[in-house]
Each structure stands twice: as C-alpha cells, then as structure tokens.
Motif scaffolding. Sequence first.
Motif, PDB file in Angstrom:
ATOM      1  N   GLN A   1       0.860  -1.192   0.000  1.00  0.00           N
ATOM      2  CA  GLN A   1       0.000   0.000   0.000  1.00  0.00           C
ATOM      3  C   GLN A   1       0.886   1.227   0.000  1.00  0.00           C
ATOM      4  OE1 GLN A   1      -3.333  -1.913   2.971  1.00  0.00           O
ATOM      5  NE2 GLN A   1      -2.751   0.187   3.396  1.00  0.00           N
ATOM      6  N   LYS A   2       0.314   2.341  -0.497  1.00  0.00           N
ATOM      7  CA  LYS A   2       1.089   3.589  -0.458  1.00  0.00           C
ATOM      8  C   LYS A   2       1.280   4.043   0.980  1.00  0.00           C
ATOM      9  CE  LYS A   2      -0.256   5.500  -4.879  1.00  0.00           C
ATOM     10  NZ  LYS A   2      -1.440   6.173  -5.416  1.00  0.00           N
ATOM     11  N   VAL A   3       0.180   4.069   1.735  1.00  0.00           N
ATOM     12  CA  VAL A   3       0.274   4.484   3.137  1.00  0.00           C
ATOM     13  C   VAL A   3      -0.504   3.508   4.027  1.00  0.00           C
ATOM     14  CG1 VAL A   3       0.611   6.938   2.638  1.00  0.00           C
ATOM     15  CG2 VAL A   3      -1.716   6.053   2.928  1.00  0.00           C
ATOM     16  N   TRP A   4      -0.141   3.505   5.289  1.00  0.00           N
ATOM     17  CA  TRP A   4      -0.708   2.565   6.252  1.00  0.00           C
ATOM     18  C   TRP A   4      -1.229   3.313   7.479  1.00  0.00           C
ATOM     19  CZ3 TRP A   4      -0.615  -2.875   5.608  1.00  0.00           C
ATOM     20  CH2 TRP A   4       0.039  -3.306   4.445  1.00  0.00           C
ATOM     21  N   VAL A   5      -2.311   2.758   8.038  1.00  0.00           N
ATOM     22  CA  VAL A   5      -2.878   3.387   9.239  1.00  0.00           C
ATOM     23  C   VAL A   5      -2.529   2.546  10.466  1.00  0.00           C
ATOM     24  CG1 VAL A   5      -4.980   4.198  10.383  1.00  0.00           C
ATOM     25  CG2 VAL A   5      -4.769   4.343   7.877  1.00  0.00           C
ATOM     26  N   PHE A   6      -1.851   3.168  11.404  1.00  0.00           N
ATOM     27  CA  PHE A   6      -1.488   2.532  12.685  1.00  0.00           C
ATOM     28  C   PHE A   6      -2.677   2.687  13.629  1.00  0.00           C
ATOM     29  CE2 PHE A   6       3.046   1.751  14.542  1.00  0.00           C
ATOM     30  CZ  PHE A   6       2.600   0.644  15.225  1.00  0.00           C
ATOM     31  N   ASP A   7      -2.548   2.213  14.869  1.00  0.00           N
ATOM     32  CA  ASP A   7      -3.644   2.438  15.816  1.00  0.00           C
ATOM     33  C   ASP A   7      -3.395   3.717  16.619  1.00  0.00           C
ATOM     34  OD1 ASP A   7      -1.621   1.578  17.443  1.00  0.00           O
ATOM     35  OD2 ASP A   7      -2.655  -0.212  18.190  1.00  0.00           O
ATOM     36  N   GLY A   8      -4.311   3.990  17.548  1.00  0.00           N
ATOM     37  CA  GLY A   8      -4.157   5.158  18.416  1.00  0.00           C
ATOM     38  C   GLY A   8      -3.684   4.702  19.785  1.00  0.00           C
TER      39      GLY A   8
ATOM     40  N   CYS B   1       5.874  12.103   2.991  1.00  0.00           N
ATOM     41  CA  CYS B   1       6.481  10.771   2.971  1.00  0.00           C
ATOM     42  C   CYS B   1       6.199   9.905   4.179  1.00  0.00           C
ATOM     43  CB  CYS B   1       7.996  10.822   2.778  1.00  0.00           C
ATOM     44  SG  CYS B   1       8.483  11.695   1.322  1.00  0.00           S
ATOM     45  N   VAL B   2       5.291  10.302   5.071  1.00  0.00           N
ATOM     46  CA  VAL B   2       4.985   9.396   6.174  1.00  0.00           C
ATOM     47  C   VAL B   2       4.267   8.174   5.612  1.00  0.00           C
ATOM     48  CG1 VAL B   2       3.565   9.089   8.244  1.00  0.00           C
ATOM     49  CG2 VAL B   2       4.985  11.125   7.992  1.00  0.00           C
ATOM     50  N   LYS B   3       4.796   7.024   5.951  1.00  0.00           N
ATOM     51  CA  LYS B   3       4.281   5.764   5.401  1.00  0.00           C
ATOM     52  C   LYS B   3       3.243   5.153   6.339  1.00  0.00           C
ATOM     53  CE  LYS B   3       4.844   2.440   2.262  1.00  0.00           C
ATOM     54  NZ  LYS B   3       4.701   2.665   0.824  1.00  0.00           N
ATOM     55  N   ILE B   4       3.483   5.324   7.659  1.00  0.00           N
ATOM     56  CA  ILE B   4       2.584   4.747   8.661  1.00  0.00           C
ATOM     57  C   ILE B   4       2.177   5.852   9.627  1.00  0.00           C
ATOM     58  CG2 ILE B   4       2.319   3.000  10.454  1.00  0.00           C
ATOM     59  CD1 ILE B   4       4.659   1.457   9.239  1.00  0.00           C
ATOM     60  N   MET B   5       0.858   6.076   9.729  1.00  0.00           N
ATOM     61  CA  MET B   5       0.375   7.195  10.559  1.00  0.00           C
ATOM     62  C   MET B   5      -0.634   6.683  11.574  1.00  0.00           C
ATOM     63  SD  MET B   5       0.275  10.701  10.542  1.00  0.00           S
ATOM     64  CE  MET B   5      -0.306  11.446  12.059  1.00  0.00           C
ATOM     65  N   GLY B   6      -0.410   7.019  12.833  1.00  0.00           N
ATOM     66  CA  GLY B   6      -1.365   6.663  13.887  1.00  0.00           C
ATOM     67  C   GLY B   6      -1.346   7.728  14.954  1.00  0.00           C
TER      68      GLY B   6
ATOM     69  N   LEU C   1      16.634  13.432   5.670  1.00  0.00           N
ATOM     70  CA  LEU C   1      17.840  12.746   6.148  1.00  0.00           C
ATOM     71  C   LEU C   1      17.887  11.258   5.833  1.00  0.00           C
ATOM     72  CD1 LEU C   1      17.859  14.379   9.705  1.00  0.00           C
ATOM     73  CD2 LEU C   1      19.435  14.940   7.851  1.00  0.00           C
ATOM     74  N   THR C   2      16.734  10.670   5.496  1.00  0.00           N
ATOM     75  CA  THR C   2      16.712   9.218   5.299  1.00  0.00           C
ATOM     76  C   THR C   2      15.667   8.798   4.283  1.00  0.00           C
ATOM     77  OG1 THR C   2      16.424   7.081   6.397  1.00  0.00           O
ATOM     78  CG2 THR C   2      15.127   8.898   7.265  1.00  0.00           C
ATOM     79  N   LYS C   3      15.917   7.650   3.669  1.00  0.00           N
ATOM     80  CA  LYS C   3      14.937   7.073   2.743  1.00  0.00           C
ATOM     81  C   LYS C   3      14.141   5.956   3.409  1.00  0.00           C
ATOM     82  CE  LYS C   3      16.251   8.407  -1.774  1.00  0.00           C
ATOM     83  NZ  LYS C   3      17.133   9.529  -1.414  1.00  0.00           N
ATOM     84  N   LEU C   4      14.446   5.670   4.667  1.00  0.00           N
ATOM     85  CA  LEU C   4      13.682   4.646   5.386  1.00  0.00           C
ATOM     86  C   LEU C   4      12.216   5.080   5.501  1.00  0.00           C
ATOM     87  CD1 LEU C   4      16.070   3.787   8.378  1.00  0.00           C
ATOM     88  CD2 LEU C   4      15.309   2.184   6.603  1.00  0.00           C
ATOM     89  N   PRO C   5      11.296   4.115   5.502  1.00  0.00           N
ATOM     90  CA  PRO C   5       9.889   4.480   5.714  1.00  0.00           C
ATOM     91  C   PRO C   5       9.711   5.232   7.042  1.00  0.00           C
ATOM     92  CG  PRO C   5      10.099   2.160   5.119  1.00  0.00           C
ATOM     93  CD  PRO C   5      11.483   2.673   5.338  1.00  0.00           C
ATOM     94  N   LEU C   6       8.821   6.224   7.039  1.00  0.00           N
ATOM     95  CA  LEU C   6       8.624   7.056   8.232  1.00  0.00           C
ATOM     96  C   LEU C   6       7.325   6.711   8.955  1.00  0.00           C
ATOM     97  CD1 LEU C   6       9.677  10.609   6.952  1.00  0.00           C
ATOM     98  CD2 LEU C   6      11.058   8.948   8.224  1.00  0.00           C
ATOM     99  N   ILE C   7       7.407   6.720  10.272  1.00  0.00           N
ATOM    100  CA  ILE C   7       6.234   6.471  11.119  1.00  0.00           C
ATOM    101  C   ILE C   7       5.959   7.724  11.959  1.00  0.00           C
ATOM    102  CG2 ILE C   7       5.277   5.076  13.008  1.00  0.00           C
ATOM    103  CD1 ILE C   7       7.181   2.836  12.253  1.00  0.00           C
ATOM    104  N   ALA C   8       4.688   8.134  12.033  1.00  0.00           N
ATOM    105  CA  ALA C   8       4.320   9.226  12.949  1.00  0.00           C
ATOM    106  C   ALA C   8       3.160   8.756  13.822  1.00  0.00           C
ATOM    107  CB  ALA C   8       3.918  10.473  12.177  1.00  0.00           C
TER     108      ALA C   8
END
Lengths: 290, 219
Positions: free
Chosen positions: A7-14, A261-266, A220-227
């Motif tokens: 998937q382009k982006v992913w939804v984390f939990d709260g 570029c945030v890949k996973i957002m929760g 600073l990085t190409k690693l997937p980002l989580i917020a």
Amino acid sequence: MHFLNKQKVWVFDGAMGTMLQNLACGNFNCPDELNLSQPDVVLKVHQEYIKAGSDIIQTNTFGANYLRLKRFNLENKTYEINARAVEIARNAAGGKIVAGSIGPLGELMEPYGEITKEEAFQSFVEQAKGLSEVDFINIETVQSLDEAEIIFKAVRSVNKLPISVTVTFQKTTRGYFTIMGESIIDFINRATSWDIHAVGTNCGEGFKQSLEIVCEMRELTKLPLIAKPNAGIPELKDGNIIYPETPDLIEPLIEKFFNNCVKIMGGCCGTNPEHIRIIKKIANKINYDG
Amino acid sequence: MDKSKSEILDQISELIITGNYKLIVEITQKALDNDLSSDEILNSGLLKGMEIVGIKFRDGLIFLPEVLMSARAFKAAMNIIEPLLIKDTKSNKSGIGKVLLGTVKGDIHDIGKNLVGIMLKGNGFNVVDIGVDTSTEKFIDAVDKECPDIVGLSAMLTTTMISMQKTVQALKEKFQNKIIIVGGAPVSQSFADEIGANGYAKNAIEAVELCKKLLAIKN
C-alpha cells in the motif's frame, strides 16, 4: 517489513493506555498486567481500532520489560504478559498486521542511574522472547539512543523480526532534541548503523510538532517514516481530563503527513478510534484515488 | 578576597559546570586548606556553578546527562563541606528552604520527581522525598510532620492527574498557606492553575527557579 510495499500508506492504531483507563474495571497501576487479568478489555481496544480502520495494531506491552514489571512484582510474568498480549492482538487483528510495542525502562541507566547496561539488555531480551510471534517490533517513545540501541540488540539476539524505532523529541530554542540531548540527525545517523526497517517519532506535544519532526527526517533518510503523535497536552475541563487535539482539529494536518512521505500514521496518548477514522479517510483517498 | 582564593572558587564553579566529580573533591579540600569557609565554597563556588548549569539547560546548550554529572559533582563536594556547614552558624538554617516531594496516588513513575529532588538539593534546598503512589493522607501526615516550605506533587499518567487534583485540594483545605507546586509529563500551567496549585515547572531546572521565586515572594 516487506508488507509496506503493498500500500502507499498505512494506518497505525491510536493510544492504548488512555483507552484502557476509560474501559478497564477498577483502578490499575500496571496496564500491561491487564493482558492477564482483563484480556477482554485489551481485546476491545484493539477491535475498536480495527473497526476504525487501523491496518496495523500494536500489542499492549509498552511497559512489559522485566525491570519495569519488577516494580509491580510481576517480573516473573514477563514472558506470559507479552505472549498473551500477542495472542489478544492477533485475535482482534484477523489478517491485519500486529506490531510488538517495546517502551523504555522507565529508569535511568548507568552512569546516570543505577541500572547497568547488561541488566537493561536482559530485561528487554525477556520481553522480546514473549513478543516473538508479532509481524514487527516497534521500539517506541525512545528518549535515549543508548537505550534504543540496547533494545535493538536485545531483540536481535532473540530473532530476526523487522524492527522500527520511533523517538520522542522535545522542542528547544535550538530545535528538536531528546531529553538526553540527541538531535534528529544524531538519531538518523545512529539508526542507519542498525539494521532497522522504519524510523519515526511518537508521543511529544501534538500533531504540529510531529509534522515538523518528520519533515526533518524526510530530508535525512529514505527509510519508511512512522508518525504517532499524541493529542496535545491534556487539560482539565469540567472535572474531566481532555486532550485538546480533537479529530476535527487534526484532519487538515493528516494529508500533510502523508505528503511528506509518512508511510505509517497513527496516534499516541489521548488519540482514540475517532482520530484513526479521520486518518483512515485520508489514507483511503491516497491509496485508492490518488 | 585575595586572588588565589577567588581563583579556587572559580575553579570549583567550573568543575560543577563540567561535572568533574573526581577533581572537585581535591579542589574543595584545597579550598578549605586555603582558609576558605564552607559557606564561601557553597555560595561562591558550588551554587554559582549550579546556577550556570541551570541557565545552560534552559537555553538548550546542555541536556540531562550534563546536568546529572553536575549534580554528581555537587554531591561529591557537599560530602566534604556539609559537616562543616552545620558547625558554621552563619549558614545553619538547613538550606534555603525545605521541599517535600511525592508522586501522587496510583502513579509509580519517579524519574522526574527524583530529578527535581537532585536539582533542588544541588541548589541548596533541603528535600524530603516521600516516594511514589502517595495517598492524600500520606501527603497530609508528611506535611504535618516535616513542615516543608513547599510541597511538590508529580504525576505521569492522565488518570493520576485526577489524583493530583484531589490531593492538592485536600492539602489546600488543611494547610491554607502552604505553597504547592506540580509537574509531570501530562501536567501544564493551565492544569496547575485549574486545580489551584501555586506553581508549575516544565522540568527539574525550572522547578528550582520556581521554588526560589515562590519563597522570595513569601519572604
């Protein structure tokens, strides 16, 4: 974390902790222990997030390392509390992704505190053993890169699970730093020397600051980002504790996270399924329309 | 004061700032051998150094590790001069104020509270720490017994903010003029105002400034 490409982006939990406070019976001091005494309540929190649209949920194990559980005389149940947490999360997740949460020791290590690095390492080894059936390990609320490295090594000594690391930064007049004085650049430099799969930021002081932090990380990085920001600093209103950043307030910001570029957002403390519903709505637009 | 004496005091300040907890032992002894009083060493050396540490922390130039090393250096020097301070009538007033600290009921977090204790001690306060998961009754009993100038309450969790509110209200009812300060990750100035606390500090360094300010107003 090969799944990330699907998937382009992913939804984390709260949040877990602040949800448990509302749902659990009676007062409790150790949220991780609820995996044993009130598993149905933990399950319900997970189910609410799945219903709200989380693609990834996280085990209720933030404080379930050996040394932290020792404060509640539960250290001999370290494996059980973690393993049970994974079962509960799997139960709720169906086919969705399950992340194993590992939070900090809650005590300072030598030379600033009493805990030796070896004791810290062993404490997290015990926890990692119990979490071996998750899809990836999320080391979160990191406030000391030394400690994060110990957790990383502890997990690696147990298995080869993918690992993500999210740090809590405080804003100073000179930019963002951990309480130990480590900057975003320090974190990214250090983290790239570990074999990890995603980096990011969690907790902190709300969505706006979190966005500033991920924007710096993106450079600073190409690693997937989580917020996983919290819903601001809580306030007292009519005798109740409320978090100021309500779902409608965060909505305009979510798209900016994904655009940067945030890949996973929760969400972290004070976020609830309503926040996740908003994030899901925007994630769906990106995944299916955009 | 002659030049060599003031140089020694400056060096002590510097060793506090750099957190050199080994060399400071030697230099503090040297200061005493050079007829500097324990009082001078404390005020013009140790506390002066800690004050600069506080300013540097506030300005984001140093962080927790540096502050903790400074506190350690302070403690090392205090071990030498403390017995002399008690003899010295001029400074025999058990520090510049007494602060009683505790984490509220239902909460076992104590890193923040302990740091506040370390920094207060490192700035000349007398500190009594009554631990974690502290009931309102225990706070009241301790205030009765210890008679502190200031009571500091810590909370880390959202739920225990309610415990904090209850304890603050009970303390205010029982001891009308007692100064109460609060802190902890979820706590803010507006929350402190809302529950009737006299002050809020964002971190251990600010807590020192706050205590100094509140005592100055009182005196």
